[in-house]
Design an enzyme around this catalytic site. Sequence first.
Site, PDB file in Angstrom:
ATOM      1  N   PRO A  50       0.814  -1.222   0.000  1.00  0.00           N
ATOM      2  CA  PRO A  50       0.000   0.000   0.000  1.00  0.00           C
ATOM      3  C   PRO A  50       0.844   1.268   0.000  1.00  0.00           C
ATOM      4  O   PRO A  50       0.332   2.346  -0.300  1.00  0.00           O
ATOM      5  CB  PRO A  50      -0.813  -0.109   1.305  1.00  0.00           C
ATOM      6  CG  PRO A  50      -0.757  -1.541   1.696  1.00  0.00           C
ATOM      7  CD  PRO A  50       0.562  -2.050   1.196  1.00  0.00           C
TER       8      PRO A  50
ATOM      9  N   GLU B 176       3.538  -8.464   8.843  1.00  0.00           N
ATOM     10  CA  GLU B 176       3.388  -6.998   8.885  1.00  0.00           C
ATOM     11  C   GLU B 176       4.274  -6.299   7.869  1.00  0.00           C
ATOM     12  O   GLU B 176       4.262  -5.079   7.765  1.00  0.00           O
ATOM     13  CB  GLU B 176       3.656  -6.479  10.303  1.00  0.00           C
ATOM     14  CG  GLU B 176       2.408  -6.442  11.172  1.00  0.00           C
ATOM     15  CD  GLU B 176       1.745  -7.813  11.278  1.00  0.00           C
ATOM     16  OE1 GLU B 176       0.675  -8.005  10.667  1.00  0.00           O
ATOM     17  OE2 GLU B 176       2.287  -8.704  11.944  1.00  0.00           O
TER      18      GLU B 176
ATOM     19  N   ARG C  53      -2.515  -9.494 -20.302  1.00  0.00           N
ATOM     20  CA  ARG C  53      -3.501  -9.245 -21.362  1.00  0.00           C
ATOM     21  C   ARG C  53      -3.035  -8.193 -22.371  1.00  0.00           C
ATOM     22  O   ARG C  53      -3.614  -8.060 -23.444  1.00  0.00           O
ATOM     23  CB  ARG C  53      -4.885  -8.936 -20.790  1.00  0.00           C
ATOM     24  CG  ARG C  53      -4.938  -7.740 -19.884  1.00  0.00           C
ATOM     25  CD  ARG C  53      -6.194  -7.744 -19.049  1.00  0.00           C
ATOM     26  NE  ARG C  53      -7.410  -7.750 -19.862  1.00  0.00           N
ATOM     27  CZ  ARG C  53      -7.828  -6.752 -20.614  1.00  0.00           C
ATOM     28  NH1 ARG C  53      -7.123  -5.642 -20.673  1.00  0.00           N
ATOM     29  NH2 ARG C  53      -8.944  -6.834 -21.297  1.00  0.00           N
TER      30      ARG C  53
ATOM     31  N   ASP D 206      -8.423  -0.020 -25.621  1.00  0.00           N
ATOM     32  CA  ASP D 206      -8.293   1.427 -25.730  1.00  0.00           C
ATOM     33  C   ASP D 206      -9.319   2.160 -24.884  1.00  0.00           C
ATOM     34  O   ASP D 206      -9.172   3.334 -24.631  1.00  0.00           O
ATOM     35  CB  ASP D 206      -8.415   1.863 -27.192  1.00  0.00           C
ATOM     36  CG  ASP D 206      -7.266   1.308 -28.013  1.00  0.00           C
ATOM     37  OD1 ASP D 206      -7.394   1.243 -29.238  1.00  0.00           O
ATOM     38  OD2 ASP D 206      -6.246   0.927 -27.411  1.00  0.00           O
TER      39      ASP D 206
HETATM   40  C1  9WO Z   1      -0.482  -5.543   8.551  1.00  0.00           C
HETATM   41  C2  9WO Z   1      -0.701  -4.964   9.781  1.00  0.00           C
HETATM   42  C3  9WO Z   1      -1.150  -5.472  10.979  1.00  0.00           C
HETATM   43  C4  9WO Z   1      -1.266  -4.625  12.070  1.00  0.00           C
HETATM   44  C5  9WO Z   1      -0.964  -3.284  11.945  1.00  0.00           C
HETATM   45  C6  9WO Z   1      -0.523  -2.778  10.715  1.00  0.00           C
HETATM   46  C7  9WO Z   1      -0.405  -3.638   9.655  1.00  0.00           C
HETATM   47  N1  9WO Z   1      -0.012  -3.393   8.414  1.00  0.00           N
HETATM   48  C8  9WO Z   1      -0.024  -4.544   7.770  1.00  0.00           C
HETATM   49  C9  9WO Z   1       0.402  -4.646   6.438  1.00  0.00           C
HETATM   50  O1  9WO Z   1       0.503  -3.645   5.750  1.00  0.00           O
HETATM   51  N2  9WO Z   1       0.692  -5.880   5.999  1.00  0.00           N
HETATM   52  C10 9WO Z   1       1.126  -6.062   4.655  1.00  0.00           C
HETATM   53  C11 9WO Z   1       0.378  -7.223   4.033  1.00  0.00           C
HETATM   54  C12 9WO Z   1       2.595  -6.335   4.579  1.00  0.00           C
HETATM   55  C13 9WO Z   1       2.993  -6.399   3.130  1.00  0.00           C
HETATM   56  C14 9WO Z   1       2.109  -7.352   2.326  1.00  0.00           C
HETATM   57  N3  9WO Z   1       0.742  -7.142   2.654  1.00  0.00           N
HETATM   58  C15 9WO Z   1      -0.062  -6.394   1.852  1.00  0.00           C
HETATM   59  C16 9WO Z   1       0.190  -5.902   0.605  1.00  0.00           C
HETATM   60  N4  9WO Z   1      -1.280  -6.014   2.208  1.00  0.00           N
HETATM   61  N5  9WO Z   1      -1.804  -5.258   1.246  1.00  0.00           N
HETATM   62  C17 9WO Z   1      -0.951  -5.181   0.243  1.00  0.00           C
HETATM   63  C18 9WO Z   1      -1.189  -4.406  -0.920  1.00  0.00           C
HETATM   64  C19 9WO Z   1      -0.314  -4.443  -1.980  1.00  0.00           C
HETATM   65  C20 9WO Z   1      -0.574  -3.663  -3.090  1.00  0.00           C
HETATM   66  N6  9WO Z   1      -1.663  -2.885  -3.152  1.00  0.00           N
HETATM   67  C21 9WO Z   1      -2.526  -2.839  -2.130  1.00  0.00           C
HETATM   68  C22 9WO Z   1      -2.312  -3.589  -0.989  1.00  0.00           C
END
Ligand code: 9WO
Length: 240
Positions: free
Chosen positions: A97, A124, A162, A177
């Site tokens: 994220p 995490e 794709r 497109d």
């Molecule tokens: C887990 C967590 C637990 C307690 C407090 C804070 C916390 N943050 C996270 C967290 O961000 N975990 C991630 C899980 C660690 C990296 C992989 N994970 C992930 C990637 N979750 N969401 C994505 C992601 C990737 C790309 N686009 C959107 C979401």
Amino acid sequence: MQFHVITLFPEMFSALTESGVSRRALQNALYDLKTWNPREFTHDRHKTVDDRPYGGGPGMVMMYQPLKDTIDAIQSQSQSQSQDVGDKKSKVIYLSPQGRPLTQAKAKQLSKLDNITLLCGRYEGIDERLLETEVDEEISIGDFVVSGGELPAMMLMDAVIRLLPGALGHNQSAEQDSFSDGLLDCPHYTRPEEVAGMKVPTVLLEGNHAKIDAWRQIQKEQRTQERRPDLWQAVQVQER
Ligand code: 9WO
């Protein structure tokens, strides 16, 4: 296109390899997918890939060493497979994220690379020192948290696959497109002409294709203005 995916859950990627456009593209050798499990690059009896965070707090962090050794193994394998690895365009991407947003334009750029390594985090997150030294780009697929990078990685892969030449039929490839003009798509209808008291817009039944194109364009613009003022703004700026 060669994808390398670093993941504790390689079986999840059958979602791509066993269905739809991405399955056919794999069968037709438009891309290849190899998964790498960092557990196989551990040296202890318990195959430990995570440890507690410095500074305290909940959860666990993925350790540097198993991931570094996995990336090294990928890079030495790709090198031994072709003598001209110097000319190969490669990127290591971490899905999180905190990354820059994935867009259709970014997917198009990525589709021109030879090698993409996707790093899927769990727990995490990942020790920052691995990200600093081994990752070229951090990419987000949206402002939400899921349980790991695997589903985001598959979404990125599907968006790229794709776009590979030959992945879609002729009709469909023009259809791409619809997002590259920066607008949302128009509504679609199929038979019957009336269902549950709702009729198909008459313009679509009349066979006047100039009129149909104009109607679809208006629909795209209206929906983009209403639902995605951010995209509409960007289109206005482009056209200035
Ligand atoms: C887990 C967590 C637990 C307690 C407090 C804070 C916390 N943050 C996270 C967290 O961000 N975990 C991630 C899980 C660690 C990296 C992989 N994970 C992930 C990637 N979750 N969401 C994505 C992601 C990737 C790309 N686009 C959107 C979401």
